[in-house]
Design a protein around this motif. Sequence first.
Motif, PDB file in Angstrom:
ATOM      1  N   LYS A 216       0.894  -1.294  -0.089  1.00  0.00           N
ATOM      2  CA  LYS A 216      -0.078   0.053  -0.022  1.00  0.00           C
ATOM      3  C   LYS A 216       0.834   1.365   0.147  1.00  0.00           C
ATOM      4  N   LEU A 239      -1.513  -0.243  -4.267  1.00  0.00           N
ATOM      5  CA  LEU A 239      -0.836   0.773  -3.971  1.00  0.00           C
ATOM      6  C   LEU A 239      -1.622   2.439  -3.558  1.00  0.00           C
ATOM      7  N   LYS A 240      -1.423   2.877  -2.655  1.00  0.00           N
ATOM      8  CA  LYS A 240      -2.226   4.019  -2.120  1.00  0.00           C
ATOM      9  C   LYS A 240      -1.251   5.377  -2.181  1.00  0.00           C
ATOM     10  N   THR A 241       0.067   4.984  -1.563  1.00  0.00           N
ATOM     11  CA  THR A 241       0.822   6.065  -1.474  1.00  0.00           C
ATOM     12  C   THR A 241       2.124   5.851  -1.947  1.00  0.00           C
ATOM     13  N   LEU A 242       2.874   6.646  -2.740  1.00  0.00           N
ATOM     14  CA  LEU A 242       4.090   6.770  -3.357  1.00  0.00           C
ATOM     15  C   LEU A 242       4.865   8.052  -3.226  1.00  0.00           C
ATOM     16  N   ILE A 258       3.105   5.119 -14.458  1.00  0.00           N
ATOM     17  CA  ILE A 258       2.282   5.002 -13.218  1.00  0.00           C
ATOM     18  C   ILE A 258       0.798   5.578 -13.758  1.00  0.00           C
ATOM     19  N   ASN A 262      -3.147   3.845 -13.646  1.00  0.00           N
ATOM     20  CA  ASN A 262      -4.280   4.340 -13.041  1.00  0.00           C
ATOM     21  C   ASN A 262      -5.336   4.510 -14.026  1.00  0.00           C
ATOM     22  N   LEU A 285      -4.188   4.932  -6.861  1.00  0.00           N
ATOM     23  CA  LEU A 285      -3.278   5.675  -6.209  1.00  0.00           C
ATOM     24  C   LEU A 285      -3.628   7.120  -5.601  1.00  0.00           C
ATOM     25  N   ILE A 288       0.654  11.078  -3.684  1.00  0.00           N
ATOM     26  CA  ILE A 288       2.192  11.260  -4.481  1.00  0.00           C
ATOM     27  C   ILE A 288       2.972  12.159  -3.876  1.00  0.00           C
ATOM     28  N   CYS A 306      -4.049  10.176 -12.716  1.00  0.00           N
ATOM     29  CA  CYS A 306      -4.347   9.504 -11.221  1.00  0.00           C
ATOM     30  C   CYS A 306      -5.455  10.388 -10.751  1.00  0.00           C
TER      31      CYS A 306
END
Length: 511
Positions: A216, A239-242, A258, A262, A285, A288, A306
């Motif tokens: 995540k 994945l939620k946070t990058l 990325i 999305n 996502l 970011i 996104c």
Amino acid sequence: MGQSPPVVLGRVNSLCDSFTFLSSSAFISGEGFRDQIAVEIVDYTAELPDECLAFVFQFLGPGDRNRCSLVCKRWFRVDGWSRHRLSLNAQSEIVSSLPSLFTRFDSVTKLALRCSRKSISLTDDSLLTISIRCRNLTRLKLRGCREITDEGMSTFAKNSKKLRKLSCGSCMFGAKALNAVLDHCANLEELSVKRLRGIHDGAEPIGPGAAASSLKMICLKELVNGQSFAPLVVGSKNLKTLKIIHCLGDWDSVLQLIGNRNQNYKENLNCDINYGSSDSNSNPLMEIHLERLQVSDIGLSAISKCTKIENLHILKTPECSNYRLVCVAENCKLLRKLHIDGWRTNRIGDEGLIAVAKHCSNLQELVLIGVNATHVSLSAIACNCSKLERLALCGSGTIGDTEIACIAAKCMALKKLCIKGCPISDIAIEALGSGCPNLVKIKVRKCRGVSSDAGEWLREQRGSMLINMDACDTDCGFEASVSDIGVHETGVEVGQVTAVGASTSSNEINI
């Protein structure tokens, strides 16, 4: 159970008071009181079940908890099995103590191993011992463990199936080790990598592995070849946070992958809705964080795909401009937090911010560093972003009294305001005296035109407000960072449990 600790601690305090009284020279000198001494010395905690005593220990810091473990054998035993978090000085000298240490602390689920640069760290054999002893380990943090190799991490991963969070920095292992973790730790949710010497040009691709469905959060920091993580980032369906911070190389191509990921998610979701299904094989996502990267408008355009993003940080990416910030605003309408550090390049200003004001009505937090905004864009934000609660304006030569007066008159929901290194005067402070009715905290730093008298006047006008001003500071040097702003709450884990003889730091910041 929630009210038990005060009662128990009250008994412990009364016991301590009894000991203080009984140990006085006047009392002990009386021969007639010896029998009473024997009666008075009572361990009231003996009536508590072990579980209640362990619950009380949870409220203690590491230093106090270490001292409590030395009170008696029972407290020593309860402290051992109830500690779930350890932070160890991972020098090679503690190798011989590891078996006994993890025999005592046999319930550890969160482990931090730190070694200084001048010391030799634990080796692969030590990490193997830890993996065998700590079968329930869910979190591991490695700092400066330079003797641990790819082979050691691979063996550790095979024994740590329950691992959910891995943070490693200043270590020597590389892609092989991380791929082993991703293959064997299928429940991994968070991966943070910083300054790994084994991640270099030509390194093998990393991921996605078995952990792709559970990850995540991914944080990449100060890497030579962070682009090798592209398969992992793109393949992590939930994945939620990058976060990508100060990594070398061109990142536009990775961000394009990325963005396409999305966009495919959105298309799949629309397809599911058309066919009467609510299931999708991936999630969008939502956060970011880009800082000190080689990213251009191409990458920013990819981010605009996104569409579910709620938190966006664009910090010290000098090639990004208004043109693609407008594109982000038009497509990412759910933005709640936006941080921009323009690095005083003047490529982001009123045009981009007006688009944010027009399309992002849910904005709650806005941080502008080195962005030359004027009352035109700030007025639009104040009027259209009615939920704005936290605002920081730092290092801008165009934000003056007019802009602050505009904010004071129109930002009705604003609760926290930070102004740093801007050409404002006492007139701006006077405007804040009657404006922003919900303002509870204001910080004014390195603004030469603001006098100490203005600060005192504001305190008189807004007595309940927390005011932090340094009107006497004449240093005009300004290097803003998000951590200086203080307009947003920082997540902190308090009460880190530390083993006897280990690091005594009680606070750990979640990255």
